[in-house]
Write an enzyme that holds these catalytic residues in place. Structure first.
Site, PDB file in Angstrom:
ATOM      1  N   HIS A   1      -1.312  -8.649  13.924  1.00  0.00           N
ATOM      2  CA  HIS A   1      -0.468  -7.750  14.713  1.00  0.00           C
ATOM      3  C   HIS A   1      -1.145  -6.413  14.999  1.00  0.00           C
ATOM      4  O   HIS A   1      -0.475  -5.420  15.273  1.00  0.00           O
ATOM      5  CB  HIS A   1       0.881  -7.550  14.011  1.00  0.00           C
ATOM      6  CG  HIS A   1       1.673  -8.823  13.932  1.00  0.00           C
ATOM      7  ND1 HIS A   1       2.656  -9.052  13.003  1.00  0.00           N
ATOM      8  CD2 HIS A   1       1.608  -9.959  14.683  1.00  0.00           C
ATOM      9  CE1 HIS A   1       3.164 -10.275  13.184  1.00  0.00           C
ATOM     10  NE2 HIS A   1       2.534 -10.842  14.180  1.00  0.00           N
TER      11      HIS A   1
ATOM     12  N   ARG B   1       3.855   7.467  11.538  1.00  0.00           N
ATOM     13  CA  ARG B   1       3.615   6.244  10.753  1.00  0.00           C
ATOM     14  C   ARG B   1       2.267   6.328  10.041  1.00  0.00           C
ATOM     15  O   ARG B   1       2.131   5.960   8.881  1.00  0.00           O
ATOM     16  CB  ARG B   1       3.625   5.007  11.668  1.00  0.00           C
ATOM     17  CG  ARG B   1       4.935   4.709  12.328  1.00  0.00           C
ATOM     18  CD  ARG B   1       5.810   3.781  11.493  1.00  0.00           C
ATOM     19  NE  ARG B   1       5.127   2.565  11.124  1.00  0.00           N
ATOM     20  CZ  ARG B   1       5.192   1.984   9.930  1.00  0.00           C
ATOM     21  NH1 ARG B   1       5.916   2.530   8.988  1.00  0.00           N
ATOM     22  NH2 ARG B   1       4.553   0.874   9.682  1.00  0.00           N
TER      23      ARG B   1
ATOM     24  N   ASP C   1      -1.194  -1.745   8.508  1.00  0.00           N
ATOM     25  CA  ASP C   1      -1.418  -0.516   7.740  1.00  0.00           C
ATOM     26  C   ASP C   1      -2.858  -0.295   7.273  1.00  0.00           C
ATOM     27  O   ASP C   1      -3.189   0.790   6.795  1.00  0.00           O
ATOM     28  CB  ASP C   1      -0.466  -0.455   6.534  1.00  0.00           C
ATOM     29  CG  ASP C   1      -0.586  -1.651   5.592  1.00  0.00           C
ATOM     30  OD1 ASP C   1      -1.653  -2.292   5.551  1.00  0.00           O
ATOM     31  OD2 ASP C   1       0.399  -1.939   4.889  1.00  0.00           O
TER      32      ASP C   1
ATOM     33  N   CYS D   1      -7.527   1.066  25.473  1.00  0.00           N
ATOM     34  CA  CYS D   1      -7.381   1.321  26.904  1.00  0.00           C
ATOM     35  C   CYS D   1      -7.244  -0.050  27.563  1.00  0.00           C
ATOM     36  O   CYS D   1      -7.984  -0.969  27.221  1.00  0.00           O
ATOM     37  CB  CYS D   1      -8.636   2.029  27.416  1.00  0.00           C
ATOM     38  SG  CYS D   1      -8.767   2.058  29.211  1.00  0.00           S
TER      39      CYS D   1
ATOM     40  N   ALA E   1       3.692  -8.726  -5.728  1.00  0.00           N
ATOM     41  CA  ALA E   1       2.284  -9.009  -5.420  1.00  0.00           C
ATOM     42  C   ALA E   1       1.320  -8.253  -6.339  1.00  0.00           C
ATOM     43  O   ALA E   1       0.302  -8.797  -6.759  1.00  0.00           O
ATOM     44  CB  ALA E   1       2.012  -8.631  -3.961  1.00  0.00           C
TER      45      ALA E   1
HETATM   46  P1  NAD Z   1       9.309  -8.778   6.117  1.00  0.00           P
HETATM   47  O1  NAD Z   1       9.684  -7.335   5.920  1.00  0.00           O
HETATM   48  O2  NAD Z   1      10.085  -9.568   7.088  1.00  0.00           O
HETATM   49  O3  NAD Z   1       9.367  -9.543   4.711  1.00  0.00           O
HETATM   50  C1  NAD Z   1       8.817  -8.972   3.545  1.00  0.00           C
HETATM   51  C2  NAD Z   1       8.884 -10.022   2.464  1.00  0.00           C
HETATM   52  O4  NAD Z   1       8.227  -9.498   1.334  1.00  0.00           O
HETATM   53  C3  NAD Z   1      10.307 -10.387   2.051  1.00  0.00           C
HETATM   54  O5  NAD Z   1      10.414 -11.794   1.989  1.00  0.00           O
HETATM   55  C4  NAD Z   1      10.451  -9.765   0.668  1.00  0.00           C
HETATM   56  O6  NAD Z   1      11.248 -10.572  -0.177  1.00  0.00           O
HETATM   57  C5  NAD Z   1       9.012  -9.764   0.187  1.00  0.00           C
HETATM   58  N1  NAD Z   1       8.661  -8.724  -0.785  1.00  0.00           N
HETATM   59  C6  NAD Z   1       9.150  -7.461  -0.888  1.00  0.00           C
HETATM   60  N2  NAD Z   1       8.517  -6.788  -1.858  1.00  0.00           N
HETATM   61  C7  NAD Z   1       7.595  -7.639  -2.387  1.00  0.00           C
HETATM   62  C8  NAD Z   1       6.619  -7.504  -3.395  1.00  0.00           C
HETATM   63  N3  NAD Z   1       6.450  -6.369  -4.083  1.00  0.00           N
HETATM   64  N4  NAD Z   1       5.841  -8.568  -3.682  1.00  0.00           N
HETATM   65  C9  NAD Z   1       5.993  -9.736  -2.991  1.00  0.00           C
HETATM   66  N5  NAD Z   1       6.913  -9.912  -2.036  1.00  0.00           N
HETATM   67  C10 NAD Z   1       7.690  -8.871  -1.711  1.00  0.00           C
HETATM   68  O7  NAD Z   1       7.746  -8.770   6.433  1.00  0.00           O
HETATM   69  P2  NAD Z   1       6.861  -9.722   7.336  1.00  0.00           P
HETATM   70  O8  NAD Z   1       7.149 -11.140   7.022  1.00  0.00           O
HETATM   71  O9  NAD Z   1       5.482  -9.209   7.216  1.00  0.00           O
HETATM   72  O10 NAD Z   1       7.373  -9.457   8.804  1.00  0.00           O
HETATM   73  C11 NAD Z   1       7.599  -8.149   9.253  1.00  0.00           C
HETATM   74  C12 NAD Z   1       6.824  -7.745  10.494  1.00  0.00           C
HETATM   75  O11 NAD Z   1       6.766  -6.317  10.528  1.00  0.00           O
HETATM   76  C13 NAD Z   1       5.411  -8.199  10.511  1.00  0.00           C
HETATM   77  O12 NAD Z   1       5.160  -8.598  11.792  1.00  0.00           O
HETATM   78  C14 NAD Z   1       4.551  -6.974  10.205  1.00  0.00           C
HETATM   79  O13 NAD Z   1       3.515  -6.866  11.152  1.00  0.00           O
HETATM   80  C15 NAD Z   1       5.440  -5.810  10.444  1.00  0.00           C
HETATM   81  N6  NAD Z   1       5.390  -4.784   9.357  1.00  0.00           N
HETATM   82  C16 NAD Z   1       4.194  -4.322   8.869  1.00  0.00           C
HETATM   83  C17 NAD Z   1       4.180  -3.385   7.849  1.00  0.00           C
HETATM   84  C18 NAD Z   1       2.868  -2.899   7.313  1.00  0.00           C
HETATM   85  O14 NAD Z   1       1.888  -2.830   8.034  1.00  0.00           O
HETATM   86  N7  NAD Z   1       2.819  -2.585   6.007  1.00  0.00           N
HETATM   87  C19 NAD Z   1       5.362  -2.914   7.307  1.00  0.00           C
HETATM   88  C20 NAD Z   1       6.553  -3.404   7.830  1.00  0.00           C
HETATM   89  C21 NAD Z   1       6.539  -4.348   8.842  1.00  0.00           C
END
Ligand code: NAD
Length: 235
Positions: free
Chosen positions: A114, A65, A99, A122, A225
């Site tokens: 998160h 990852r 990330d 540890c 975004a």
């Molecule tokens: P999610 O995957 O559930 O939802 C992502 C949302 O972003 C969706 O509603 C989608 O429509 C929207 N989206 C997609 N592309 C977009 C863009 N370019 N601009 C704006 N909006 C966009 O994500 P979540 O609500 O963060 O929940 C997922 C969980 O998984 C979280 O707890 C997170 O910690 C974790 N996660 C983290 C990462 C990371 O660190 N990048 C990646 C995946 C999941």
């Protein structure tokens, strides 16, 4: 598209970001097509039981990852939030992402609900930063030799109560609350959105799709975004 918002008109602002924030950088998502939980079983890689059973397998997975995330670059939206934060002392960033992209874009203060792929911990001696490379610098605690685990909120883990409280404090004071790229279905994080509404913040949602909580937002921006943030929020 909504009229741009001048952040100087607000004392406290919170940007609340989710996986969609990093989608344009190419960071793999967790769910859906191409999502890693479609390919891997989280029960084998992303919970305390999996780590206790086979720490090496879990750490190898997290190193993969880290490699994938390191190969991605922060985009204009990440950079813009860092610029806004530097220009305005009242701008907070609360993220569900692990990330580290906000920090790589230059953000100085990020509440990571998160945890982070770039920390390891540890159970007895606490959390250590581990930023160097995809490979963890060490896998055992330097003080007691206990296997170190990623400082990430895995499935079935509670969220870090102190970090959650920090997020609540920021949001309780927010006059403007902007949710970016979150589906608002992962709790307790998603509960911070109704909290912002309840304290009377102006509510803006930046998301390519409708979400479970869209009805709580006065402004709904259906743009990615990376383009919406620099256009809509001015220092
Ligand atoms: P999610 O995957 O559930 O939802 C992502 C949302 O972003 C969706 O509603 C989608 O429509 C929207 N989206 C997609 N592309 C977009 C863009 N370019 N601009 C704006 N909006 C966009 O994500 P979540 O609500 O963060 O929940 C997922 C969980 O998984 C979280 O707890 C997170 O910690 C974790 N996660 C983290 C990462 C990371 O660190 N990048 C990646 C995946 C999941």
């Amino acid at each position: 598209m909504m009229t741009p918002i001048l952040l100087n008109e607000y004392r406290r602002v919170v940007f609340f970001t989710g996986a969609g924030m990093s989608a344009e950088s190419g960071v793999p998502t967790y769910r859906g097509r191409g999502g890693i939980w479609a390919e891997y079983d989280w029960e084998e890689y992303a919970c305390q039981d999996a780590f206790d059973t086979d720490p090496r397998k879990v750490l190898d997975f997290h190193e993969q990852r880290r490699a994938k995330v390191l190969a991605c670059q922060p985009h204009a939206g990440h950079r813009h939030l860092a610029t806004l934060q530097a220009a305005h002392p009242g701008v907070g960033i609360v993220t569900q992402n692990t990330d580290g992209m906000h920090q790589r874009a230059g953000a100085k203060s990020v509440v990571e609900l998160h945890g982070s792929l770039w920390r390891i911990r540890c159970p007895r001696h606490g959390t250590m930063e581990d930023l160097a490379s995809p490979a963890y610098a060490r896998r055992d605690c330097p003080h007691c030799g206990t296997p170190l685990r990623p400082d990430i909120t895995w499935f079935e883990d509670p969220v870090n109560a102190a970090v959650f409280e920090q997020a609540r404090n920021l949001i309780t004071q927010a006059e403007l609350f902007v949710a970016v790229g979150t589906s608002a279905i992962v709790y307790p994080a998603a509960g911070l959105i109704p909290l912002a509404k309840q304290v009377g913040a102006q509510m803006v949602e930046v998301n390519v799709d409708d979400t479970e909580m869209s009805r709580l937002f006065l402004e709904r921006v259906r743009e990615p975004a990376g383009t919406a943030l620099p256009e809509l929020f001015l220092a």
